[in-house]
Design an enzyme around this catalytic site. Sequence first.
Site, PDB file in Angstrom:
ATOM      1  N   TYR A  44      30.673 -10.845   2.937  1.00 22.17           N
ATOM      2  CA  TYR A  44      31.337 -12.149   2.953  1.00 22.17           C
ATOM      3  C   TYR A  44      32.234 -12.288   1.720  1.00 22.17           C
ATOM      4  O   TYR A  44      33.416 -12.616   1.821  1.00 22.17           O
ATOM      5  CB  TYR A  44      30.276 -13.252   2.968  1.00 22.17           C
ATOM      6  N   SER A  89      30.135 -25.335  -5.346  1.00 22.21           N
ATOM      7  CA  SER A  89      29.297 -24.134  -5.393  1.00 22.21           C
ATOM      8  C   SER A  89      29.711 -23.339  -6.633  1.00 22.21           C
ATOM      9  O   SER A  89      30.603 -23.752  -7.365  1.00 22.21           O
ATOM     10  CB  SER A  89      29.447 -23.312  -4.121  1.00 22.21           C
ATOM     11  N   LEU A  90      29.061 -22.217  -6.855  1.00 17.16           N
ATOM     12  CA  LEU A  90      29.339 -21.462  -8.078  1.00 17.16           C
ATOM     13  C   LEU A  90      30.108 -20.188  -7.782  1.00 17.16           C
ATOM     14  O   LEU A  90      29.881 -19.533  -6.774  1.00 17.16           O
ATOM     15  CB  LEU A  90      28.023 -21.084  -8.774  1.00 17.16           C
ATOM     16  N   LYS A 123      18.630 -18.094  -9.748  1.00 16.24           N
ATOM     17  CA  LYS A 123      19.467 -18.585  -8.655  1.00 16.24           C
ATOM     18  C   LYS A 123      18.585 -18.588  -7.414  1.00 16.24           C
ATOM     19  O   LYS A 123      18.125 -17.539  -6.969  1.00 16.24           O
ATOM     20  CB  LYS A 123      20.670 -17.661  -8.458  1.00 16.24           C
ATOM     21  N   ARG A 144      24.728 -30.321   1.021  1.00 18.21           N
ATOM     22  CA  ARG A 144      26.041 -30.182   0.399  1.00 18.21           C
ATOM     23  C   ARG A 144      27.184 -30.482   1.372  1.00 18.21           C
ATOM     24  O   ARG A 144      28.158 -31.118   1.007  1.00 18.21           O
ATOM     25  CB  ARG A 144      26.222 -28.767  -0.149  1.00 18.21           C
ATOM     26  N   LYS A 313      24.915 -12.104  -9.480  1.00 11.61           N
ATOM     27  CA  LYS A 313      24.160 -11.693  -8.285  1.00 11.61           C
ATOM     28  C   LYS A 313      23.454 -10.363  -8.514  1.00 11.61           C
ATOM     29  O   LYS A 313      24.058  -9.403  -8.996  1.00 11.61           O
ATOM     30  CB  LYS A 313      25.121 -11.554  -7.099  1.00 11.61           C
ATOM     31  N   CYS A 403       4.376   3.600  30.944  1.00 15.16           N
ATOM     32  CA  CYS A 403       3.660   3.703  29.671  1.00 15.16           C
ATOM     33  C   CYS A 403       3.838   5.112  29.099  1.00 15.16           C
ATOM     34  O   CYS A 403       3.683   6.094  29.823  1.00 15.16           O
ATOM     35  CB  CYS A 403       2.183   3.403  29.899  1.00 15.16           C
ATOM     36  N   CYS A 421       1.001  -2.388  29.124  1.00 11.64           N
ATOM     37  CA  CYS A 421       0.330  -1.396  29.962  1.00 11.64           C
ATOM     38  C   CYS A 421      -1.026  -1.997  30.296  1.00 11.64           C
ATOM     39  O   CYS A 421      -1.827  -2.241  29.404  1.00 11.64           O
ATOM     40  CB  CYS A 421       0.146  -0.082  29.198  1.00 11.64           C
ATOM     41  N   CYS A 426      -6.001   3.790  30.013  1.00 10.60           N
ATOM     42  CA  CYS A 426      -4.868   4.399  29.310  1.00 10.60           C
ATOM     43  C   CYS A 426      -5.391   5.089  28.050  1.00 10.60           C
ATOM     44  O   CYS A 426      -6.088   4.480  27.241  1.00 10.60           O
ATOM     45  CB  CYS A 426      -3.871   3.306  28.946  1.00 10.60           C
TER      46      CYS A 426
HETATM   47 ZN   LIG Z   1      -0.834   3.233  29.268  1.00  8.29          ZN
END
Ligand SMILES: [Zn+2]
Length: 580
Positions: A44, A89-90, A123, A144, A313, A403, A421, A426
Amino acid sequence: MNFYMNKKNLMASKRKMKRLISLIENWNYNYYFLDQSIVEDSIYDKHLRELKDLEIKHNLILPDSPTQKAGHSASNKFRPIVRQKPMLSLDSVDNYEDLLKFDERVKKILKKEEEIEYICEWKIDGLSIGLVYQNHQLIQVSTRGNGNIGEDVTFNKELIKNIPFFLSTIANCEIRGEIYMKKSEFFRLNKELEKNDSKLLANPRNAASGSLRTLVPLQNRKLHFFAYQLFNSSLDSQSTCLRELEKLGFAVSPDYQLCKGIEKTKEFIQKHEPKRLNLDFESDGIVVKVNNYDFYPLLGQTSRFPRWAIAYKFLALSTTSQIEKIYVEVSRNGRITYVAEIKPVTLQGSIISKVTLHNYSFIRNLKLNIGDKVLIKKAGDVIPQIIQLIKLTENIWLPPNACPSCNSTLKWNPTNIYQICDNNYCSQRTINLLAHFASKSGLDIKGLSQKNIEKLYQNNLIKKPIDFYQLEQKREELLKLEGFQKKSIDNILSSIKNSKKKPLTNLLIALGIPLLSSVKAKKLSIFYPNLASIRTIIENNEWEKIRELLGEETQKEMKNYFQNPENFQLLKELEKIWGN
Ligand SMILES: [Zn+2]
């Protein structure tokens, strides 16, 4: 010729500026209206700087240029608050060289050779608000907005847990500061949202903004406030201001410190940057302010920023990589989890090659695919997560139909967020279940790693939890297994024997009933102190009592669990051997 070239150049720059403006406006819209940060701060800032440079180069500012505004205009969801003094803002820097330049500029404007006294504060990565007190009472809370016009969010003041609604020593004043959500609160909230299959919050900043800027009050959320500005003509410096705010009962940035000269300021930053990870609030830098208020009118301000302060920052906690593979795993309760393998990158000193994708709706919402670039961040500085996508492919990664372990057809959960599943046999599910049964939070059977359990499962020595207790009779077969020696087998078998003497709570956790947390298991075991009493719940249909005790959702899960004949059978078999 020269004129023609210049004109062509200007046209191209104008087009570029227009593109930049629409890009930045879109990011602003997402950030201020939708509480979504869809772009990393550094990207940005880079685009905004590029726009600023073009404006300076051509001495041209297009209408709607975001360089002329602090933040986005206030949303029309809220009553607008017109400010007497704009909330700026700063300006920010991200290296010491630029910090030195800031110091030089300050000295130049003030025509001073000697060191300037600065005050350093964390900050806070939150959102700025103003509090207005009249006749000692808090009468207004506003965001703000665009700096000049804010949004009235007074009706949500109860969410802010540490601001006084009454000031005993000052009748009328305005106080400004930062609203934030504690990291601990953020994790608590996300856990709750995950439990309800709701959309997770991206970060504490968005969570704070989303909680405050809503017309439907969210009473289960807690916000906090750090004050940094008090409008009062008797104050002569930022340090007296912070002390005054503390006296009034406000929290101010912890660790704030006066630093004589920019070198001392730099030392403060170097010392505090690594400490940010241990704070219970997100901090992305240090705010450096000239301490003496007498200098403020001389230093003045630009249209966006005051010249008496700068934000330093910190280094990014995120990095980009590319998705190389996406695969799924099946958990013990059948829920499918989605994992991305990424090109290995180093972040804060550790190599990251895998990131969680949470659930399929996460993939669907981002339109994620193999080959896409992603911005990753350590969530709570531990588990890496994707926080932004840079789409390089056209399609979305499609979920598997079967699965990965047992190949049975996967089903969707009722809200279409993840797959399941539902095959009780399983193998991966069962292995995970057995590993959970033997895990530290369960019955803590020593010597049985996930790998060992897999081996026992594949050799048909353990197929279900009760089989642990028949292992004693299979000593001969165990000895034949690779990696199992007599001594280690003895240890495993004695640990299994001891596990029968563990508190009932551990056994209840070991069963892996969804939502039955350790706290709830403990509660249950107080009212139902043995397996026989638990059996009576099922046989006598005492689910109403369980609902009162553990809540409706847990009761449903528990009932569901024991309605499976195999689980009920397990309970009865365990009852025979438990405690012996
Ligand atoms: Zn399974």
